[in-house]
Design a protein around this motif. Structure first.
Motif, PDB file in Angstrom:
ATOM      1  N   THR A 180       0.868  -1.165   0.000  1.00 26.47           N
ATOM      2  CA  THR A 180       0.000   0.000   0.000  1.00 26.47           C
ATOM      3  C   THR A 180       0.904   1.214   0.000  1.00 26.47           C
ATOM      4  N   GLU A 224       1.499   4.364   0.762  1.00 27.08           N
ATOM      5  CA  GLU A 224       0.967   5.414   1.621  1.00 27.08           C
ATOM      6  C   GLU A 224       2.119   5.974   2.420  1.00 27.08           C
ATOM      7  N   SER A 239       3.795   3.992   5.346  1.00 29.02           N
ATOM      8  CA  SER A 239       3.369   2.602   5.549  1.00 29.02           C
ATOM      9  C   SER A 239       4.553   1.677   5.364  1.00 29.02           C
ATOM     10  N   ALA A 292      -4.465   0.552  -3.728  1.00 28.71           N
ATOM     11  CA  ALA A 292      -3.114   0.389  -3.192  1.00 28.71           C
ATOM     12  C   ALA A 292      -2.360   1.715  -3.091  1.00 28.71           C
ATOM     13  N   TYR A 293      -2.940   2.788  -3.583  1.00 30.75           N
ATOM     14  CA  TYR A 293      -2.243   4.078  -3.633  1.00 30.75           C
ATOM     15  C   TYR A 293      -3.054   5.128  -2.904  1.00 30.75           C
ATOM     16  N   LYS A 294      -2.422   5.808  -1.967  1.00 30.10           N
ATOM     17  CA  LYS A 294      -3.068   6.870  -1.202  1.00 30.10           C
ATOM     18  C   LYS A 294      -2.393   8.192  -1.546  1.00 30.10           C
TER      19      LYS A 294
END
Length: 435
Positions: A226, A228, A231, A376-378
């Motif tokens: 992920t 982020e 993370s 999966a991408y923030k």
């Protein structure tokens, strides 16, 4: 206490004279008993002298006298400068390194032939404690790679700092990732083996073992990430060099007690190869085999040869610098290397980038075919958004970890400022240029 400053050239002359005295008086590594290992040896003083001379030779070659000042109104001046010193120092660096390589008592810690080790020598080397610290059952007594190092012991001298989690917060950049070679000995930009960025694991395939050793020391390439901020890592990549992550029972935080390298044989090989290229404008295949190809063998990478460089348009000096950056990752050498090569501004002023996230024309696990973020991408986690970077797969979007708008490195940063408190104590001390 109240005299004017000496120039860097006078200081370096004294440093080298002091090291010569140490070299003459210190014992060889072989003559130091096991109970005293870690005490300074003749080889350690020789390696430190080679390091200092390479630094000064390349500084004088690339930075020149730009940071000296006139010694009258600013800076320490250039008293004692000799334009012949750069090549003189380089020639001595070569000779010193050859002596260290021949003196005996040192060898690369390469246990990749042991199937139990999983080709993770470059990871276990930095958290080697007792036989329980690695699947091969190796202890510190098997490590003859460290030349100058600090000794720690689980009973007598633990680290006292949270090494595993501190190291885990040091995240590699996009630039570093793309510097790492493929197994054919070519950079990702030139290798047909490079698999691109379109899966979580593709860019890790067919690469230098140091990629997985230094970033995922337990040998496990992540199957999902992920992306982020904070993370897996601020850059989208984790760091495991120095960290105890994946074998047996991990030491309790702050009790890790692996020895800490300051100069190791790998650096001597790199110093030797760089000095040869700087001095002679080239290096022979035999000299490459005697030095950095030993590192590439441990990394599972094809040898660097003059034929390989010529056939693929590689610059030998840049390839040796690349090898240095990769091998000595997180060992505190890079900032000084960029200074002595005169590259500090060019290297540190651009944005620092992380993972490739792609777009509609280049889908990844982070961007779909419409260019929108996946689960999966923030993207909101990245306050500076994305930036286009040239990659082996073309110009692609990557997350920005540190924006160029925050960076203002200039020539003055090659030297630190003289503390104002010291200038007040001695008004003959002059500030460095630019401060």
């Amino acid at each position: 206490m109240f005299e004017p400053r000496n120039s860097r050239y006078e200081v370096m002359a004294l440093v080298l004279a002091d090291l010569d005295q140490a070299i003459a008086k210190l014992p060889t590594e072989q003559s130091i008993p096991a109970t005293d290992k870690g005490r300074l040896s003749k080889g350690a003083a020789m390696a430190l002298k080679a390091q200092a001379m390479l630094y000064e030779a390349t500084w004088e070659k690339y930075v020149k006298q730009a940071t000296d000042g006139d010694g009258v109104t600013v800076g320490a001046g250039s008293k004692g400068y000799d334009p012949a010193n750069a090549n003189k120092y380089l020639a001595e660096v070569v000779a010193i390194c050859e002596d260290i390589m021949a003196i005996g008592g040192y060898e690369l810690w390469n246990k990749n032939a042991d199937a139990k080790m999983g080709k993770l020598s470059s990871w276990y080397l930095f958290n080697l404690e007792d036989a329980a610290s690695n699947p091969g059952g190796y202890t510190k007594t098997t490590n003859k790679e460290f030349i100058l190092y600090s000794v720690y012991d689980y009973t007598l001298k633990q680290s006292g700092i949270n090494i595993t989690w501190t190291a885990g917060q040091l995240y590699p950049s996009r630039k570093f990732m793309d510097m790492i070679l493929c197994t054919d000995g070519l950079p990702a930009s030139k290798s047909p083996l490079f698999q691109g960025y379109q899966t979580f694991t593709s860019e890790f395939q067919n690469r230098d073992l140091r990629l997985t050793n230094y970033l995922y020391g337990n040998g496990a390439i992540p199957t999902s990430i992920t992306l982020e901020f904070g993370s897996l890592g601020f850059s989208g990549y984790g760091n495991s060099k120095y960290s105890v992550l994946g074998f047996g029972t991990r030491r309790t935080d702050r009790t890790e007690s692996a020895n800490w390298p300051i100069i190791r044989l790998a650096e001597v090989y790199l110093t030797y190869a760089e000095a040869l290229v700087e001095l002679n404008g080239g290096i022979t295949d035999a000299q490459l085999d005697a030095s950095i190809n030993k590192l590439r063998d441990r990394a599972g990478v094809a040898k660097l040869t003059n034929a390989l460089a010529t056939a693929n348009g590689l610059d030998m000096k840049e390839e040796i610098r690349r090898e240095r950056a990769v091998e000595l990752y997180r060992e505190g050498k890079r900032f000084d290397d960029l200074k002595r090569w005169g590259l500090l501004e060019a290297a540190l002023n651009p944005s620092r980038l992380g993972r490739i996230v792609g777009d509609a024309s280049y889908t990844t696990p982070f961007k779909n075919a419409t260019g929108n973020a996946t689960a999966a991408y923030k993207p909101a986690s990245y306050v500076w958004g994305e930036e286009t970077v040239n990659t082996p797969q073309g110009n692609l979007k990557a997350v920005v970890i540190s924006s160029s708008s925050n960076n203002s490195v200039s020539q003055r940063h090659y030297l630190y400022p003289v503390p104002t408190s010291q200038i007040k104590l001695n008004n003959k001390l002059l500030q460095n240029p630019g401060y």
